[in-house]
Design a protein around this motif. Sequence first.
Motif, PDB file in Angstrom:
ATOM      1  N   PHE A 181      43.441  19.354  59.122  1.00 17.80           N
ATOM      2  CA  PHE A 181      42.313  20.025  58.476  1.00 17.80           C
ATOM      3  C   PHE A 181      42.489  20.059  56.962  1.00 17.80           C
ATOM      4  O   PHE A 181      41.543  19.838  56.216  1.00 17.80           O
ATOM      5  CB  PHE A 181      42.139  21.436  59.020  1.00 17.80           C
ATOM      6  N   ALA A 185      40.324  17.932  54.250  1.00 16.71           N
ATOM      7  CA  ALA A 185      39.682  18.610  53.130  1.00 16.71           C
ATOM      8  C   ALA A 185      40.055  17.937  51.810  1.00 16.71           C
ATOM      9  O   ALA A 185      39.222  17.817  50.911  1.00 16.71           O
ATOM     10  CB  ALA A 185      40.084  20.082  53.112  1.00 16.71           C
ATOM     11  N   ALA A 190      37.660  18.647  48.611  1.00 18.30           N
ATOM     12  CA  ALA A 190      37.328  20.071  48.570  1.00 18.30           C
ATOM     13  C   ALA A 190      38.208  20.801  47.563  1.00 18.30           C
ATOM     14  O   ALA A 190      39.391  20.514  47.439  1.00 18.30           O
ATOM     15  CB  ALA A 190      37.516  20.677  49.964  1.00 18.30           C
ATOM     16  N   ALA A 194      36.899  26.040  48.318  1.00 17.51           N
ATOM     17  CA  ALA A 194      36.195  25.466  49.467  1.00 17.51           C
ATOM     18  C   ALA A 194      37.121  25.395  50.679  1.00 17.51           C
ATOM     19  O   ALA A 194      36.696  25.621  51.810  1.00 17.51           O
ATOM     20  CB  ALA A 194      35.655  24.077  49.122  1.00 17.51           C
ATOM     21  N   ARG A 197      37.188  28.867  51.989  1.00 16.61           N
ATOM     22  CA  ARG A 197      35.896  29.272  52.538  1.00 16.61           C
ATOM     23  C   ARG A 197      35.571  28.542  53.848  1.00 16.61           C
ATOM     24  O   ARG A 197      35.042  29.144  54.776  1.00 16.61           O
ATOM     25  CB  ARG A 197      34.832  28.984  51.472  1.00 16.61           C
ATOM     26  N   PHE A 198      35.894  27.254  53.924  1.00 16.67           N
ATOM     27  CA  PHE A 198      35.424  26.459  55.078  1.00 16.67           C
ATOM     28  C   PHE A 198      36.523  26.091  56.069  1.00 16.67           C
ATOM     29  O   PHE A 198      36.227  25.664  57.166  1.00 16.67           O
ATOM     30  CB  PHE A 198      34.734  25.176  54.582  1.00 16.67           C
ATOM     31  N   PRO A 202      37.333  30.572  58.317  1.00 15.13           N
ATOM     32  CA  PRO A 202      36.815  30.492  59.701  1.00 15.13           C
ATOM     33  C   PRO A 202      37.923  30.534  60.746  1.00 15.13           C
ATOM     34  O   PRO A 202      37.746  31.131  61.804  1.00 15.13           O
ATOM     35  CB  PRO A 202      36.103  29.140  59.735  1.00 15.13           C
ATOM     36  N   LYS A 203      39.070  29.919  60.441  1.00 13.79           N
ATOM     37  CA  LYS A 203      40.152  29.904  61.424  1.00 13.79           C
ATOM     38  C   LYS A 203      40.823  31.274  61.507  1.00 13.79           C
ATOM     39  O   LYS A 203      41.453  31.591  62.507  1.00 13.79           O
ATOM     40  CB  LYS A 203      41.194  28.851  61.049  1.00 13.79           C
ATOM     41  N   ARG A 206      38.981  35.119  63.753  1.00 20.73           N
ATOM     42  CA  ARG A 206      39.250  35.741  65.042  1.00 20.73           C
ATOM     43  C   ARG A 206      40.371  36.787  64.933  1.00 20.73           C
ATOM     44  O   ARG A 206      40.232  37.909  65.417  1.00 20.73           O
ATOM     45  CB  ARG A 206      39.635  34.666  66.051  1.00 20.73           C
ATOM     46  N   HIS A 283      28.880  35.038  66.141  1.00 14.91           N
ATOM     47  CA  HIS A 283      28.843  33.595  65.873  1.00 14.91           C
ATOM     48  C   HIS A 283      29.446  32.795  67.019  1.00 14.91           C
ATOM     49  O   HIS A 283      29.051  31.680  67.279  1.00 14.91           O
ATOM     50  CB  HIS A 283      29.570  33.277  64.575  1.00 14.91           C
ATOM     51  N   ASP A 284      30.443  33.391  67.689  1.00 17.57           N
ATOM     52  CA  ASP A 284      31.061  32.685  68.811  1.00 17.57           C
ATOM     53  C   ASP A 284      30.020  32.350  69.860  1.00 17.57           C
ATOM     54  O   ASP A 284      30.003  31.263  70.420  1.00 17.57           O
ATOM     55  CB  ASP A 284      32.145  33.555  69.461  1.00 17.57           C
ATOM     56  N   GLU A 286      26.813  31.957  69.497  1.00 12.99           N
ATOM     57  CA  GLU A 286      25.949  30.868  69.023  1.00 12.99           C
ATOM     58  C   GLU A 286      26.599  29.525  69.288  1.00 12.99           C
ATOM     59  O   GLU A 286      25.975  28.606  69.786  1.00 12.99           O
ATOM     60  CB  GLU A 286      25.736  30.985  67.509  1.00 12.99           C
ATOM     61  N   GLY A 287      27.910  29.448  68.948  1.00 14.29           N
ATOM     62  CA  GLY A 287      28.636  28.197  69.142  1.00 14.29           C
ATOM     63  C   GLY A 287      28.633  27.785  70.595  1.00 14.29           C
ATOM     64  O   GLY A 287      28.384  26.637  70.933  1.00 14.29           O
TER      65      GLY A 287
ATOM     66  N   VAL B  91      38.083  16.429  62.959  1.00 14.90           N
ATOM     67  CA  VAL B  91      38.183  17.556  62.032  1.00 14.90           C
ATOM     68  C   VAL B  91      36.774  17.866  61.592  1.00 14.90           C
ATOM     69  O   VAL B  91      36.109  17.034  60.983  1.00 14.90           O
ATOM     70  CB  VAL B  91      39.037  17.204  60.802  1.00 14.90           C
ATOM     71  N   TYR B  93      34.101  21.137  60.017  1.00 11.43           N
ATOM     72  CA  TYR B  93      34.050  22.464  59.403  1.00 11.43           C
ATOM     73  C   TYR B  93      33.179  23.340  60.302  1.00 11.43           C
ATOM     74  O   TYR B  93      31.964  23.155  60.370  1.00 11.43           O
ATOM     75  CB  TYR B  93      33.536  22.360  57.973  1.00 11.43           C
ATOM     76  N   PHE B 104      29.252  17.433  52.919  1.00 11.13           N
ATOM     77  CA  PHE B 104      30.373  18.088  52.236  1.00 11.13           C
ATOM     78  C   PHE B 104      31.120  17.183  51.240  1.00 11.13           C
ATOM     79  O   PHE B 104      31.284  17.551  50.074  1.00 11.13           O
ATOM     80  CB  PHE B 104      31.321  18.671  53.291  1.00 11.13           C
ATOM     81  N   ASN B 108      31.025  17.923  47.154  1.00  5.18           N
ATOM     82  CA  ASN B 108      32.255  18.184  46.412  1.00  5.18           C
ATOM     83  C   ASN B 108      32.393  17.275  45.204  1.00  5.18           C
ATOM     84  O   ASN B 108      33.120  17.577  44.270  1.00  5.18           O
ATOM     85  CB  ASN B 108      33.477  17.982  47.321  1.00  5.18           C
ATOM     86  N   ARG B 138      30.316  23.371  65.453  1.00 10.02           N
ATOM     87  CA  ARG B 138      31.426  23.799  66.314  1.00 10.02           C
ATOM     88  C   ARG B 138      31.104  23.709  67.790  1.00 10.02           C
ATOM     89  O   ARG B 138      31.995  23.621  68.612  1.00 10.02           O
ATOM     90  CB  ARG B 138      31.852  25.230  65.958  1.00 10.02           C
ATOM     91  N   GLY B 139      29.819  23.718  68.143  1.00 10.49           N
ATOM     92  CA  GLY B 139      29.473  23.697  69.551  1.00 10.49           C
ATOM     93  C   GLY B 139      29.404  22.298  70.165  1.00 10.49           C
ATOM     94  O   GLY B 139      29.155  22.162  71.342  1.00 10.49           O
TER      95      GLY B 139
END
Lengths: 293, 357
Positions: A181, A185, A190, A194, A197-198, A202-203, A206, A283-284, A286-287, B91, B93, B104, B108, B138-139
Amino acid sequence: MKPVNQKAWLLVAPVLALVAFSAVIPLMTVVNYSVQDTFGANQFFWAGTVWYEQVLASERFWNALGRNLVFSFIILLIEIPLGVFIALNMPKKGPGVAACLVLMALPLLIPWNVVGTIWQVFGRVDIGLLGSSLALAGVDYNYVQDPVDAWVTLIVMDVWHWTSLVALLAYAGLVSIPDAFYQAARIDGASGWAVFRFVQAPKMARVLTIAVLLRFMDSFMIYTEPFVVTGGGPGNSTTFLSIDLVQMAVGQFDLGPAAAMSIIYFLIILLFSWVFYAVMTRHDDEGAKGGQS
Amino acid sequence: MARIEISGVRHSYLRAPQSDEDYALRRIDHVWETGGAYALLGPSGCGKTSLLNIMSGLVRPTEGRILFDGRDVTDLPTERRNIAQVFQFPVIYDTMTVAENLAFPLRNRGVRDAEVGRRVDEMLAILGLADRGRQRARGLSAEDKQKISLGRGLIRSDVNAILFDEPLTVIDPLMKWELRTQLRQLHQRLGHTMVYVTHDQTEALTFADQVVVMHEGMIVQVGTPADLFERPQHTFVGYFIGSPGMNVLPVRADGDGLSAGGVRLDPSPLSLSTEGRLEAGVRPEHVRLGREGAPARLLRVDDLGRRRIARLDLSGVMLLAALPEGSEIPSDPCVTFEPGMVHLYRDSWRVSGERLP
């Protein structure tokens, strides 16, 4: 249809018994007290909702509740960002990791009344390191007499005591992010912000949900530390619900109102925790829905 | 787009490497020409990913230089090398939509909004995700997520090179075929330098003009798929390319000449010195079974649809022979090798120009 095997209940019976003795039975005892009146000698009379009405109508209750909310709000506002900040700056590998983890865990290992005692002495103007240093520096600080100083002391103490927990949880979230990840990035160009933020935020979301829940519940139920440091004073300025409750139940032996207050207190915590959880995990869902479509 | 030169690169993940074994890359000298479609082929752990990460700047080599169009970029960070890389596992986001994910890398780099929108729409269409642009990423399934990863690599039009690190591992076989064909078409259209890492020879041979084979931290051969099959420069290439791989037999020299497993290699080159370990390589397709030649014991026959693979014991050496479907295999076969199709290796490297008749 499969035959239902009732023997399986035997396997969960120990757990059910344990939960009954540790939670359900004590809770029902309190419920029992909250709808009855007693004049001692184990004689009880039905009182209905009188105690609930009395508690909800008392200014004392609402003031204590207000103090609780303000306290929890302030410490969440400080501990969550501070904990995340510390986690981001902790080493990810090498010998520093172990040292850092041990240092961070130390405040969490100290019994709560000892934490209270440490800060009670630390802050004293006559002999405490903090109190006397501030006095020497010309700062007018006295947590025994000044409500603001008392609050500042309690908040700093809580931050000292519990920010580690937030930091450790956030750190656990951070180290679980695969290297790919960060590499992706970088490939995507990034910026540091960023990436936070991204990728990182998010990770971490939880575990931070859990951190917020734990810190909210704990701070909302805070008892030992303010009891040791300020005893609820000066005046009533640091009398939280829990302190008030103990005064009522043990000090004045008003079992009925105290039980009613306990139930209300419990429901408030339950409600807030549910709201927090629902808001932070929306949000979970929604995913998950997206995945099925 | 750029010509990427790797010059004398050695890399070790240890702090103080001692022997050759400590190096993940033992020594690499190679040039990726502008606009080429390359496959980097080799077994797991041979250093493919290390080499890729060194090119993109995620890893700094222990020794050696990386040059883009002659400019030394060894010390430049990834962000400033302008390289796209797609990883083995998707990977994405999580908090962004599919379209935002694709946008993205452009955002950037400060690409204008109108341009971003145009390219994102184009990429969504190429990936077959046009109806999912506004959906949260993500889904999605692992496959769609990997498509997004691919898309983020392909969307930048001005990159020096696009590196793919086994990008289709998580994709199911049919889709794999389709995506690889698409990548191939994209390469023809956009003309990027593309390096595609894989341990799957079919993938390598169908994607690339040039296949680079790695083995134990070294490049053992660079060539077209046909080169690799017909003239493997190293016994490893012979063994790794082709299914089943090339037979490698120890060669014995005596007064009359050379023989492998009792099969005489005639006529032997007169100039050949017998120093080092000599081996003969012969593909299963070039083994003939008949009534003449060296006697062998038939161990097993596998029917693989259009081919039959015979396993033989040729004076103590295992030998595979690939025969057309329906061909007769005698129960006491004798082995000969197709003339001109035997390669000679000294210490695993091909002895060049000495193809034995």
